[in-house]
Design a protein around this motif. Structure first.
Motif, PDB file in Angstrom:
ATOM      1  N   LEU A  19       0.881  -1.227   0.071  1.00  0.00           N
ATOM      2  CA  LEU A  19      -0.008  -0.115   0.071  1.00  0.00           C
ATOM      3  C   LEU A  19       0.818   1.203   0.089  1.00  0.00           C
ATOM      4  O   LEU A  19       0.293   2.196  -0.744  1.00  0.00           O
ATOM      5  N   LEU A  20       1.950   1.252   0.815  1.00  0.00           N
ATOM      6  CA  LEU A  20       2.810   2.266   0.686  1.00  0.00           C
ATOM      7  C   LEU A  20       3.588   2.468  -0.748  1.00  0.00           C
ATOM      8  O   LEU A  20       3.598   3.700  -1.073  1.00  0.00           O
ATOM      9  N   GLY A  21       4.052   1.380  -1.446  1.00  0.00           N
ATOM     10  CA  GLY A  21       4.395   1.551  -2.572  1.00  0.00           C
ATOM     11  C   GLY A  21       3.377   1.901  -3.554  1.00  0.00           C
ATOM     12  O   GLY A  21       3.602   3.009  -4.471  1.00  0.00           O
ATOM     13  N   PHE A  22       2.071   1.647  -3.418  1.00  0.00           N
ATOM     14  CA  PHE A  22       1.071   2.186  -4.203  1.00  0.00           C
ATOM     15  C   PHE A  22       0.811   3.377  -4.255  1.00  0.00           C
ATOM     16  O   PHE A  22       0.648   4.236  -5.181  1.00  0.00           O
ATOM     17  N   CYS A  23       0.843   4.250  -2.980  1.00  0.00           N
ATOM     18  CA  CYS A  23       0.902   5.523  -2.756  1.00  0.00           C
ATOM     19  C   CYS A  23       1.800   6.431  -3.431  1.00  0.00           C
ATOM     20  O   CYS A  23       1.651   7.324  -3.971  1.00  0.00           O
ATOM     21  N   MET A  24       3.032   5.666  -3.383  1.00  0.00           N
ATOM     22  CA  MET A  24       4.319   6.410  -3.765  1.00  0.00           C
ATOM     23  C   MET A  24       4.237   6.404  -5.200  1.00  0.00           C
ATOM     24  O   MET A  24       4.682   7.462  -6.025  1.00  0.00           O
ATOM     25  N   GLY A  25       3.873   5.419  -5.939  1.00  0.00           N
ATOM     26  CA  GLY A  25       3.920   5.270  -7.162  1.00  0.00           C
ATOM     27  C   GLY A  25       2.533   6.247  -7.728  1.00  0.00           C
ATOM     28  O   GLY A  25       2.744   6.835  -8.752  1.00  0.00           O
ATOM     29  N   TRP A  26       1.716   6.428  -6.845  1.00  0.00           N
ATOM     30  CA  TRP A  26       0.510   7.239  -7.519  1.00  0.00           C
ATOM     31  C   TRP A  26       0.876   8.788  -7.379  1.00  0.00           C
ATOM     32  O   TRP A  26       0.539   9.401  -8.310  1.00  0.00           O
ATOM     33  N   ILE A  27       1.758   9.125  -6.466  1.00  0.00           N
ATOM     34  CA  ILE A  27       2.042  10.585  -6.303  1.00  0.00           C
ATOM     35  C   ILE A  27       3.067  10.947  -7.107  1.00  0.00           C
ATOM     36  O   ILE A  27       3.846  12.167  -7.169  1.00  0.00           O
ATOM     37  N   SER A  28       3.982   9.941  -7.415  1.00  0.00           N
ATOM     38  CA  SER A  28       5.403  10.417  -7.826  1.00  0.00           C
ATOM     39  C   SER A  28       5.612   9.940  -9.404  1.00  0.00           C
ATOM     40  O   SER A  28       6.524   9.639  -9.832  1.00  0.00           O
TER      41      SER A  28
END
Length: 100
Positions: A19-28
C-alpha cells in the motif's frame, strides 16, 4: 520452506508495504529531476542481485538471513505497489485529458 511462514506471519507488514508503494507510485508519476545516473542505477542493480543471490544460496544464516529474506520480500511488495500505483495514475490521467 521458510517463505510460506514469512508471508503468513508478516502478511500485515507485506500489505502495508504494498500500500505504501501504491501511494508512492500514485503521487510520484511526475518527474521533475534528473533521477539517478546510469552508473548509480547499475550499482544498485548489482547490489540487489547480490542480495537476492545471497538469500537464495542461504549464505547468511540465522536471524540476519531471516531479516534479509524479510527485507527483500518487503522491498518486492513495495516495488509491485509502486508499479501498480504509477500505472493506474498514468491510466487515469491519460483518460481524463482531452483528445488533441
Amino acid at each position: 520452506m521458510m517463505m510460506p511462514y514469512l508471508v503468513s506471519f508478516h502478511i500485515g507488514w507485506l500489505i502495508g508495504s504494498a500500500l505504501l508503494g501504491f501511494c508512492m507510485g500514485w503521487i510520484s508519476v511526475v518527474q521533475r529531476g534528473n533521477g539517478t545516473s546510469k552508473v548509480t542505477a547499475r550499482c544498485l542493480a548489482v547490489l540487489v542481485a547480490a542480495l537476492v543471490a545471497a538469500s537464495f544460496a542461504h549464505v547468511i544464516p540465522g536471524r540476519f538471513g531471516y531479516w534479509l529474506d524479510l527485507g527483500l520480500v518487503l522491498f518486492a511488495c513495495y516495488l509491485v505497489g509502486c508499479t501498480i500505483g504509477a500505472w493506474l495514475r498514468y491510466w487515469v490521467v491519460s483518460r481524463s485529458q482531452p483528445a488533441a
